[in-house]
Design a protein around this motif. Structure first.
Motif, short mmCIF file in Angstrom:
data_model
loop_
_atom_site.label_atom_id
_atom_site.label_comp_id
_atom_site.label_asym_id
_atom_site.label_seq_id
_atom_site.Cartn_x
_atom_site.Cartn_y
_atom_site.Cartn_z
N GLN A 1 2.95 -5.65 -3.00
CA GLN A 1 2.22 -4.40 -3.24
C GLN A 1 0.98 -4.30 -2.35
OE1 GLN A 1 -0.14 -3.50 -6.93
NE2 GLN A 1 1.62 -2.15 -7.27
N GLN A 2 0.27 -5.39 -2.21
CA GLN A 2 -0.92 -5.38 -1.34
C GLN A 2 -0.54 -5.04 0.09
OE1 GLN A 2 -3.24 -8.98 -1.73
NE2 GLN A 2 -2.98 -8.95 -3.94
N ASP A 3 0.53 -5.64 0.59
CA ASP A 3 0.99 -5.33 1.95
C ASP A 3 1.34 -3.85 2.08
OD1 ASP A 3 0.65 -7.91 2.82
OD2 ASP A 3 2.78 -8.41 2.82
N ALA A 4 2.01 -3.31 1.07
CA ALA A 4 2.41 -1.90 1.12
C ALA A 4 1.20 -0.97 1.11
CB ALA A 4 3.35 -1.58 -0.04
N VAL A 5 0.20 -1.29 0.31
CA VAL A 5 -1.02 -0.47 0.27
C VAL A 5 -1.73 -0.53 1.62
CG1 VAL A 5 -3.33 -0.27 -0.74
CG2 VAL A 5 -1.34 -0.62 -2.22
N ILE A 6 -1.83 -1.72 2.19
CA ILE A 6 -2.46 -1.86 3.51
C ILE A 6 -1.70 -1.06 4.55
CG2 ILE A 6 -2.90 -3.51 5.37
CD1 ILE A 6 -3.54 -5.58 3.08
N ASN A 7 -0.37 -1.15 4.53
CA ASN A 7 0.45 -0.41 5.49
C ASN A 7 0.37 1.11 5.29
OD1 ASN A 7 1.35 -2.66 6.94
ND2 ASN A 7 2.94 -3.04 5.44
N LEU A 8 0.27 1.55 4.03
CA LEU A 8 0.15 2.98 3.77
C LEU A 8 -1.19 3.51 4.28
CD1 LEU A 8 1.30 5.56 2.50
CD2 LEU A 8 0.22 4.86 0.35
N THR A 9 -2.26 2.80 4.01
CA THR A 9 -3.58 3.28 4.46
C THR A 9 -3.66 3.27 5.99
OG1 THR A 9 -4.56 1.08 4.22
CG2 THR A 9 -4.75 2.57 2.34
N VAL B 1 -7.00 4.89 7.47
CA VAL B 1 -8.01 4.59 6.47
C VAL B 1 -8.20 3.08 6.46
CG1 VAL B 1 -8.56 4.64 4.00
CG2 VAL B 1 -7.38 6.58 5.07
N GLU B 2 -9.43 2.65 6.62
CA GLU B 2 -9.69 1.21 6.59
C GLU B 2 -9.60 0.69 5.17
OE1 GLU B 2 -12.79 -0.89 8.68
OE2 GLU B 2 -13.02 0.85 10.00
N THR B 3 -9.01 -0.47 5.03
CA THR B 3 -8.93 -1.09 3.71
C THR B 3 -9.67 -2.41 3.73
OG1 THR B 3 -6.84 -2.13 4.31
CG2 THR B 3 -6.72 -0.10 3.07
N LYS B 4 -10.20 -2.74 2.59
CA LYS B 4 -10.88 -4.00 2.41
C LYS B 4 -10.22 -4.69 1.22
CE LYS B 4 -15.65 -5.20 3.16
NZ LYS B 4 -17.03 -4.91 2.85
#
Length: 153
Positions: free
Chosen positions: A87-95, A100-103
């Motif tokens: 899920q974390q990978d998918a959120v990073i890839n979506l942003t 959109v930068e993700t932290k």
């Protein structure tokens, strides 16, 4: 409110936020532009599906009784760690698709690290600080905790 209810409420609000993204990408004026970049469109769709799928997996994990059988305990534990990681990978890839930068917050970074060292590469993981040969302590497995044994060379 119990921890499970708080997490489920958070997951439900995440699902609502994803609906906004679905509406955005399916609005013809935006969709026409997004589809022009075939790879971008596929990354958006793939990321959204994976985020939704992992929300379902996490909610199922929370709603079911943790098994007594040790083999099933490992399947549940490996599964939830993998679902969170994915899920974390998918959120990073979506942003990334929308610039959109993700932290990654510390808790999620710890989950990623635990997943990598405990089930991703447990028999030998080389890091700057050393080589890990780790494993999950079988007797400590429970629905919300475990002990990870990591001898460092």
């Amino acid at each position: 409110m119990t921890d499970n209810k708080i997490i489920v409420k958070y997951l439900d609000s995440s699902t609502e936020k994803l609906e906004f993204v679905y509406e955005y990408i399916n609005t013809s004026r935006y969709q026409d532009e997004l589809i022009k970049d075939y790879n971008l469109w596929n990354q958006i769709c793939s990321s959204l599906y994976v985020i939704n799928d992992t929300i379902l997996a996490i909610k199922s994990y929370l709603s079911k009784k943790y098994p007594k059988d040790i083999g099933r305990k490992y399947l549940y534990t490996y599964g939830i760690l993998q679902a969170l990681f994915t899920q974390q990978d998918a959120v990073i890839n979506l942003t990334e698709c929308f610039n959109v930068e993700t932290k990654v917050c510390d808790v999620f970074r710890e989950i990623r690290n635990l997943r990598n060292i405990s089930i991703g590469h447990p028999t030998k993981l080389e890091r700057r600080e050393g080589v890990y040969y780790g494993y999950i302590s079988r007797i400590t497995l429970s629905k919300f905790s475990l002990n990870y044994i990591k001898p460092i060379r």
